[in-house]
Each structure stands twice: as C-alpha cells, then as structure tokens.
Write an enzyme that holds these catalytic residues in place. Structure first.
Site, PDB file in Angstrom:
ATOM      1  N   SER A 108      34.952  12.356  19.344  1.00 12.74           N
ATOM      2  CA  SER A 108      35.402  11.336  20.277  1.00 12.74           C
ATOM      3  C   SER A 108      34.378  11.179  21.397  1.00 12.74           C
ATOM      4  O   SER A 108      33.222  10.871  21.146  1.00 12.74           O
ATOM      5  CB  SER A 108      36.799  11.696  20.808  1.00 12.74           C
ATOM      6  OG  SER A 108      37.368  10.620  21.510  1.00 12.74           O
ATOM      7  N   GLU A 203      33.430   6.119  13.179  1.00  5.77           N
ATOM      8  CA  GLU A 203      34.893   6.060  13.197  1.00  5.77           C
ATOM      9  C   GLU A 203      35.328   5.537  14.550  1.00  5.77           C
ATOM     10  O   GLU A 203      34.536   5.488  15.484  1.00  5.77           O
ATOM     11  CB  GLU A 203      35.495   7.464  12.967  1.00  5.77           C
ATOM     12  CG  GLU A 203      35.113   8.513  13.987  1.00  5.77           C
ATOM     13  CD  GLU A 203      35.937   8.505  15.288  1.00  5.77           C
ATOM     14  OE1 GLU A 203      37.083   8.007  15.276  1.00  5.77           O
ATOM     15  OE2 GLU A 203      35.420   8.960  16.317  1.00  5.77           O
ATOM     16  N   HIS A 273      39.992  10.045  14.395  1.00  3.86           N
ATOM     17  CA  HIS A 273      41.112  10.501  15.217  1.00  3.86           C
ATOM     18  C   HIS A 273      42.351  10.660  14.336  1.00  3.86           C
ATOM     19  O   HIS A 273      43.368   9.991  14.499  1.00  3.86           O
ATOM     20  CB  HIS A 273      41.365   9.502  16.349  1.00  3.86           C
ATOM     21  CG  HIS A 273      40.318   9.535  17.414  1.00  3.86           C
ATOM     22  ND1 HIS A 273      39.018   9.114  17.211  1.00  3.86           N
ATOM     23  CD2 HIS A 273      40.377   9.966  18.704  1.00  3.86           C
ATOM     24  CE1 HIS A 273      38.332   9.273  18.335  1.00  3.86           C
ATOM     25  NE2 HIS A 273      39.118   9.779  19.240  1.00  3.86           N
TER      26      HIS A 273
END
Length: 303
Positions: A108, A203, A273
């Site tokens: 992230s 992603e 995630h």
C-alpha cells in the site's frame, strides 16, 4: 545491490511509517501469530504514536525508520499503510537503508519506500503482508502467512497462480511496482525507478475503473509502461460502479491497456488489498511465463 532473504532471517521489527494504528490489539495479535511462525518480534517505541491521521509526527516516523536500521532483527515490517510516507522520502538516508542489510516489507503506502530505495540505491525489498491488515486481522489467511515465511527464509522459488486473461509471455526482468496510485505519485520525482525491460506489477483499492485507467494513462504517456516486458495485474478491489458506466468495468480497462500499450498483460496476481497475498521481491530479477489458465513467476533462479 540486492537484499536476498537469509535462512537466519527469524526476527521482525515493526514500525509505523504511515497511518496511525487504530487498534493496538491488532499489533499484539500480529506479534503472536508471527511468533508462532518462528519469528521473534519487537515493536518500535513510536509504532503506536498518533498525530492527526499519522503514526506520529514526521520527525517521530523518521526516527522510527532510523531505529529500525540500528536494531538487531533482520526484517523490518510496516504495521500498516494508509498515507504519510511520501512526505518523508527526501529526509530518509537511502544509502544507510541499503547498507543496513535489513529486509523491508510492506504494501500500500509502503510502495513508495520500495521504489525510492530501488531508485536511489538499487537495493531490493519485499512487497507483502503488513502487521495490522494481515497478521493482525481477526482471521489470518494461512497461505499468505506460509508464502511470507517461505519468502523470508529463501524457500519460495516459483509462484504459480491461475489467470483467466493472460497474454503469452516468457520473459526475464526486474520485478517492481506495487500500489498503482503510489507508483503514479512518484512520476517526475527522483524516487521512481527507471526500469527498462522490467516486469511491472500493479494493484489498487477503492479506485473506480476509470480512475485506474487514468493512472495507467499517466504511466503510459510518461513512457513507463511501454518500456516493460510485462504488466502483471493484481487485485483492484472495493470499488462501486455507477449506472452511467454502461458496462465499463475493469475488463474494459484491460482491453484498453492491451490495445494502447502493446505490452503483454497478465491478470490474476494474488496481490493487493485482499486477505490472500503473495510476498514479492521488489527490485530483483525474476522470470514470468504463461500457459493456458496459469502464470508462473520464477523468483529464485540463476539468470
């Protein structure tokens, strides 16, 4: 320079370089689970600090990174992502990070750490689970834990995964990437690696497909995407479509990507995630190959 995992990499130091930890009990649970996997754990003294939305002030979070370099445990894991690392990048001693020999892992917001380290020093790190989101979640995905442990101990040689939509490809290159929004945030900065002939994985979360396409357009028009040997897409999760999308969804984005960039695209990478995620070496040379319904990332090979 690259950081290869060590068979003796049995200790983990937890830091919070981004968002504040909302529930300290999840850090405790993460430590307990990591201990069961055979890893000693230690938590940085400022890991639970709170300043606005951040895990402490910028100075506190920078100090946590500096302490991580000096302590004895070989692995440094982010407690969570969120936001906040980008504003610290100019103040981190990247050569000291590389010279420490520590194995850094997170995902992230931690994407910018991976990429800045690679860009500034050539050193590698790992995109993978974090303490709060993964090891501290109410239910832990066993495969995520196993892949993490195998990666840290240098035991994971090939990652194979199912794909329903992959171009034919058999290539070797530097694996890099991570969260799409974080990759885009580094365009035009000295912290985006200049990787040519690489394998780029991406992603994101809570981003509508048109926003995903807009970010991919930026990377394409900045000359990043067309320099790669393959683009590997993980999970793009937790977004809502609208009635006026009229069928526009992630498959539409993938079709546009193929038509515009003309680089092999592979979907289905178990990363993002989501509960089940692989641990991926950022900045190391890997191989990728596809066959009908399957893709294979060769993580440990003599190239």
């Amino acid at each position: 320079m690259s950081h290869a995992p060590h068979h003796a990499a049995s200790g983990i130091y937890l830091i919070s370089p981004s968002g504040a930890v909302a529930d300290p009990k999840r850090v405790e649970l993460a430590c307990a689970r990591l201990t069961k996997l055979g890893f000693k754990t230690a938590v940085d003294r400022a890991a639970l600090a709170v300043h606005e939305r951040f895990a402490g002030t910028d100075r506190q979070r920078l100090a946590g990174i500096a302490r991580a370099l000096k302590q004895k445990l070989p692995i440094v894991m982010a407690t969570r992502g969120g936001y906040g690392l980008g504003r610290l990048l100019p103040f981190i001693d990247w050569q000291a990070v590389a010279d420490s020999g520590k194995i850094f892992i997170g995902h992230s917001d931690f994407t910018v750490f991976h990429l800045a380290l690679l860009a500034r020093t050539g050193a590698s790190s790992f995109a993978g689970p974090t303490a709060v989101f993964d090891f501290g979640s109410p239910t832990m995905d066993d495969l995520t834990a196993d892949l993490f442990a195998e990666s840290m101990r240098g035991e994971l040689e090939i990652l194979s995964f199912e794909t329903t939509d992959a171009d034919a490809v058999d290539a070797r290159g530097i694996l890099w990437g991570g969260n799409l929004a974080m990759v885009c945030s580094l365009v035009g900065t000295p912290y985006l690696p200049k990787v040519k002939g690489g394998i780029l994985f991406l992603e994101d979360v809570c981003e509508h497909p048109f926003r995903v396409e807009r970010m991919l357009t930026q990377l394409w028009q900045a000359g990043v995407l067309q320099r790669q040997k393959a683009i590997v897409l993980g999970h793009f999760s937790d977004y809502r479509l609208a009635s006026h999308d009229n069928g526009f969804d992630m498959p539409s984005v993938v079709r546009w990507l193929r038509a515009s960039v003309k680089v092999p695209v592979v979907t289905g990478l178990p990363f993002g995630h989501v509960k089940m995620k692989a641990t991926l070496p950022v900045g190391r040379k890997v191989g990728i190959a596809t066959e009908k319904g399957m893709a294979h990332l060769v993580l440990e090979e003599h190239f």
